[in-house]
Motif scaffolding. Structure first.
Motif, PDB file in Angstrom:
ATOM      1  N   LYS A  62       0.831  -1.207   0.000  1.00  0.00           N
ATOM      2  CA  LYS A  62       0.000   0.000   0.000  1.00  0.00           C
ATOM      3  C   LYS A  62       0.874   1.269   0.000  1.00  0.00           C
ATOM      4  CE  LYS A  62      -3.933   2.076   2.424  1.00  0.00           C
ATOM      5  NZ  LYS A  62      -3.344   3.430   2.433  1.00  0.00           N
ATOM      6  N   GLU A  63       1.967   1.230   0.803  1.00  0.00           N
ATOM      7  CA  GLU A  63       2.886   2.376   0.846  1.00  0.00           C
ATOM      8  C   GLU A  63       3.556   2.579  -0.503  1.00  0.00           C
ATOM      9  OE1 GLU A  63       5.552   1.613   3.998  1.00  0.00           O
ATOM     10  OE2 GLU A  63       4.117   2.147   5.597  1.00  0.00           O
TER      11      GLU A  63
ATOM     12  N   ASP B 292       0.998   4.170  -2.866  1.00  0.00           N
ATOM     13  CA  ASP B 292       0.723   5.566  -2.506  1.00  0.00           C
ATOM     14  C   ASP B 292       1.934   6.454  -2.724  1.00  0.00           C
ATOM     15  OD1 ASP B 292      -1.773   4.757  -1.811  1.00  0.00           O
ATOM     16  OD2 ASP B 292      -1.352   4.571   0.336  1.00  0.00           O
TER      17      ASP B 292
END
Length: 419
Positions: free
Chosen positions: A409-410, A413
């Motif tokens: 997810k990081e 993003d």
């Protein structure tokens, strides 16, 4: 009379005519039947002929079928009206009448045979009641103990079994009468007091073969003291030699168990070292290699050996404790004793000790074999570990990533540029 499958085997008053006789069973025909060829037979005899592969008339050999056979009631009436004697005429019955009444008379004839349930003998109904009062196997109560015993066995019961009958000693040592239990105690070869009873020498356990009347045993003991001392000494010598052998075996077992413990300690150290090296190898690599088949090329089982060693160490400790206990008991059991009873106890204990030593030796041997297997397993694990450390793989490389969802997810993003 015969059974229902053949003709009548009765005692006829007049000689049986040939035309009333069955050509097959040669008795007076029962339920006669006639064939188309004009011959008469018992129904049961003709049924046997018809059931055979070749159904022909036994007289003229012509073919006979079931449709060619029919009952002859006229002949049946003639046969049933013939006069016969009672079947029990030999027992004294005087009855005489037509054959058709014979069966009914036999059921109520007072001369008919009946079997006694006690002795199995057959007697006539007329004398059966008298026989029951005279039967040799009839039971009667013993006048001494009250037990019900067949009359013919009463004498043997009183002499050998009856517990209340007072009897003399069979050796005629006195006029005193005793019960069976008292007599057994009186004649006992060890504890009895009959002076005329045949008893063995008290030193029989040591090899003395003398047997004589109890009153002569004391004389034998006085005259053969040197012999008995020699027998005892010889017996104790053999027991002492066997005890020394047992002590030697115990020492050998102790030495073998010490060697086993030493080898097990080295194997334990080797197993621990292997386990540490395997853990260190896994920590250093931090990755998992999968071959094309999806399995490890080399499998390790380093944790199996320590578990087996721990179990074997416990078994060896228990066996060592038992061996030490037997080592203390053997000298005590065969050190000093001179009584006859003690000699027997020592000999019995000696046999038990030998059995236990044999069992311990088998268990130590089994542990030796198990230790060899463990050592072989450790060497195999050492070889597997060396191969694992030097191995290269041509498979798919997979990285182990912790907290993959958060890192992905990081990366999506833009917080971090890599996993």
């Amino acid at each position: 009379m015969s059974n229902n499958l053949t003709g009548y085997e009765a005692r006829f008053v007049e000689p049986l005519l040939k035309r009333h006789e069955c050509p097959i069973c040669l008795f007076a025909m029962r339920n006669p039947v006639q064939t188309e060829c004009g011959h008469l037979f018992c129904r049961a005899c003709m049924e046997q002929v018809l059931s055979s592969s070749q159904s022909v008339c036994p007289v003229d050999k012509t073919i006979v079928t079931e449709r060619m056979v029919f009952p002859d009631n006229a002949c049946k009436r003639e046969i049933l009206s013939l006069l016969v004697y009672c079947d029990f005429i030999t027992n004294g019955c005087k009855w005489k009448g037509p054959l058709k009444e014979l069966e009914a008379h036999s059921d109520v004839c007072e001369y008919r045979n009946m079997q006694c349930r006690q002795c199995g003998q057959y007697v006539s109904f007329k004398s059966f009641s008298a026989h029951q009062g005279e039967c040799p196997m009839r039971t009667t109560a013993c006048q001494y103990c009250g037990r019900e015993v067949p009359l013919v066995q009463m004498e043997a019961h009183i002499e050998r079994v009856c517990t209340e009958y007072l009897r003399l000693c069979p050796q005629n040592c006195s006029d005193k009468k005793m019960t069976l239990a008292q007599l057994d105690a009186h004649l006992n070869s060890k504890t009895g007091d009959c002076p005329l009873a045949e008893v063995p020498c008290p030193f029989k356990a040591f090899g003395c073969i003398f047997v004589s009347q109890r009153q002569q045993i004391s004389t034998h003991l006085d005259e053969n003291q040197i012999l008995h001392v020699y027998l005892q000494a010889n017996c104790w010598k053999e027991l002492k030699e066997q005890a020394d052998k047992n002590t030697t075996v115990l020492d050998q077992l102790n030495n073998r168990m010490s060697a086993v413990e030493t080898r097990m300690a080295s194997v334990q150290q080797l197993g621990d070292a292997l386990e540490q090296r395997i853990e260190a190898t896994d920590d250093q690599r931090g990755v998992t290699y999968l071959s094309d088949s999806g399995h490890w090329p080399i499998q390790t089982s380093s944790l199996v050996v320590p578990d087996q060693l721990a179990q074997m160490i416990m078994q060896v400790a228990a066996l060592e404790k038992k061996v030490e206990e037997y080592g203390r008991r053997v000298p005590n059991e065969f050190g000093t004793s001179s009584a006859v009873g003690t000699g027997l106890m020592a000999e019995s204990s000696q046999q038990i000790t030998l059995q236990r030593l044999s069992t311990i030796e088998m268990k130590v041997t089994e542990l030796d074999h198990g230790l060899d297997r463990c050592l072989s397993s450790c060497l195999d694990q050492e070889l597997r570990l060396q191969l694992l450390e030097r191995a290269t793989y041509d498979g798919v490389l997979l990285w182990k990533i912790d907290d993959f969802e958060r890192r992905r997810k990081e990366a999506v993003d833009g917080v971090t540029m890599s996993l």
